[in-house]
Design an enzyme around this catalytic site. Sequence first.
Site, PDB file in Angstrom:
ATOM      1  N   SER A 178       0.832  -1.207   0.000  1.00  0.00           N
ATOM      2  CA  SER A 178       0.000   0.000   0.000  1.00  0.00           C
ATOM      3  C   SER A 178       0.865   1.253   0.000  1.00  0.00           C
ATOM      4  CB  SER A 178      -0.913   0.000   1.218  1.00  0.00           C
ATOM      5  OG  SER A 178      -1.688  -1.170   1.222  1.00  0.00           O
ATOM      6  N   ASN A 182       1.701  -4.439 -14.338  1.00  0.00           N
ATOM      7  CA  ASN A 182       0.707  -5.513 -14.543  1.00  0.00           C
ATOM      8  C   ASN A 182      -0.300  -5.552 -13.386  1.00  0.00           C
ATOM      9  OD1 ASN A 182       2.554  -6.435 -12.686  1.00  0.00           O
ATOM     10  ND2 ASN A 182       2.806  -8.457 -13.585  1.00  0.00           N
ATOM     11  N   ASP A 238       3.579 -18.216 -12.551  1.00  0.00           N
ATOM     12  CA  ASP A 238       3.124 -19.585 -12.800  1.00  0.00           C
ATOM     13  C   ASP A 238       3.981 -20.575 -12.038  1.00  0.00           C
ATOM     14  OD1 ASP A 238       1.317 -18.830 -15.118  1.00  0.00           O
ATOM     15  OD2 ASP A 238       3.242 -18.044 -15.794  1.00  0.00           O
TER      16      ASP A 238
HETATM   17  O1  LIG Z   1       4.930  -9.503 -11.799  1.00  0.00           O
HETATM   18  C1  LIG Z   1       5.408 -10.490 -12.368  1.00  0.00           C
HETATM   19  C2  LIG Z   1       4.659 -11.287 -13.234  1.00  0.00           C
HETATM   20  C3  LIG Z   1       5.283 -12.363 -13.846  1.00  0.00           C
HETATM   21  N1  LIG Z   1       6.588 -12.658 -13.585  1.00  0.00           N
HETATM   22  C4  LIG Z   1       7.219 -13.827 -14.186  1.00  0.00           C
HETATM   23  C5  LIG Z   1       6.611 -15.126 -13.685  1.00  0.00           C
HETATM   24  C6  LIG Z   1       5.652 -15.523 -14.737  1.00  0.00           C
HETATM   25  O2  LIG Z   1       5.457 -16.926 -14.750  1.00  0.00           O
HETATM   26  C7  LIG Z   1       6.360 -14.997 -15.978  1.00  0.00           C
HETATM   27  C8  LIG Z   1       5.423 -14.705 -17.108  1.00  0.00           C
HETATM   28  O3  LIG Z   1       4.405 -13.847 -16.630  1.00  0.00           O
HETATM   29  P1  LIG Z   1       3.079 -13.600 -17.459  1.00  0.00           P
HETATM   30  O4  LIG Z   1       2.531 -14.900 -17.969  1.00  0.00           O
HETATM   31  O5  LIG Z   1       2.197 -12.731 -16.654  1.00  0.00           O
HETATM   32  O6  LIG Z   1       3.676 -12.714 -18.662  1.00  0.00           O
HETATM   33  P2  LIG Z   1       3.591 -12.862 -20.206  1.00  0.00           P
HETATM   34  O7  LIG Z   1       3.748 -11.476 -20.718  1.00  0.00           O
HETATM   35  O8  LIG Z   1       2.363 -13.619 -20.630  1.00  0.00           O
HETATM   36  O9  LIG Z   1       4.936 -13.652 -20.498  1.00  0.00           O
HETATM   37  P3  LIG Z   1       5.197 -15.163 -20.963  1.00  0.00           P
HETATM   38  O10 LIG Z   1       5.104 -15.129 -22.444  1.00  0.00           O
HETATM   39  O11 LIG Z   1       6.586 -15.463 -20.444  1.00  0.00           O
HETATM   40  O12 LIG Z   1       4.147 -16.020 -20.306  1.00  0.00           O
HETATM   41  O13 LIG Z   1       6.999 -13.780 -15.579  1.00  0.00           O
HETATM   42  C9  LIG Z   1       7.327 -11.888 -12.706  1.00  0.00           C
HETATM   43  O14 LIG Z   1       8.496 -12.127 -12.435  1.00  0.00           O
HETATM   44  N2  LIG Z   1       6.712 -10.821 -12.134  1.00  0.00           N
END
Ligand SMILES: O=c1ccn([C@H]2C[C@H](O)[C@@H](COP(=O)(O)OP(=O)(O)OP(=O)(O)O)O2)c(=O)[nH]1
Length: 150
Positions: free
Chosen positions: A70, A82, A88
């Site tokens: 906060s 985000n 994951d």
């Molecule tokens: O705040 C965050 C969000 C995600 N991650 C890491 C863990 C997660 O498993 C990976 C992918 O995140 P996400 O699926 O939200 O991102 P994407 O943009 O869809 O990337 P990808 O193509 O790697 O799935 O990035 C972080 O370190 N911090």
Amino acid sequence: MKQPFYKKPLQIKVKYFSNIEPLTKISKGDWIDLRSAIDVDLRKGEYFLIPLGVGMKLPEGYEANPVPRSSTYKNFGIIQTNHFGVIDNSFSGNLDQWHFPALAMRDTTIKKNDRICQFRIQEVMPDVELITVDELDEVSRGGIGSTGKN
Ligand SMILES: O=c1ccn([C@H]2C[C@H](O)[C@@H](COP(=O)(O)OP(=O)(O)OP(=O)(O)O)O2)c(=O)[nH]1
């Protein structure tokens, strides 16, 4: 909800990528604060992925969700782009370090070990099947905001 006393706590394997202070549960609550792994200066409007110095193997069937504290905006002037992070279960390789996607709303300095966000784990969504249909319910709610303000 607290675990019943007879249940063992779920174990989370934590790998440290740098010599930051070890993680601990926050004293008044059930979330775990996360720290910046580096000193970083950001200019107003700059986007930067701040390394959090940790990677984890979560219990099977769980994901982790980092969100800002906060006080994060007041202390550091950054927004988590985000808003609600999804880590994951498969993000658990030796190089899979957690990051905080930061947008600086003013010039700011974040120091190594500053607690910039917090996370909790929660159960992943159960298996679902997506079925395409022509019609949903007959009665529509009337659009977003249709229930008024008060
Ligand atoms: O705040 C965050 C969000 C995600 N991650 C890491 C863990 C997660 O498993 C990976 C992918 O995140 P996400 O699926 O939200 O991102 P994407 O943009 O869809 O990337 P990808 O193509 O790697 O799935 O990035 C972080 O370190 N911090």
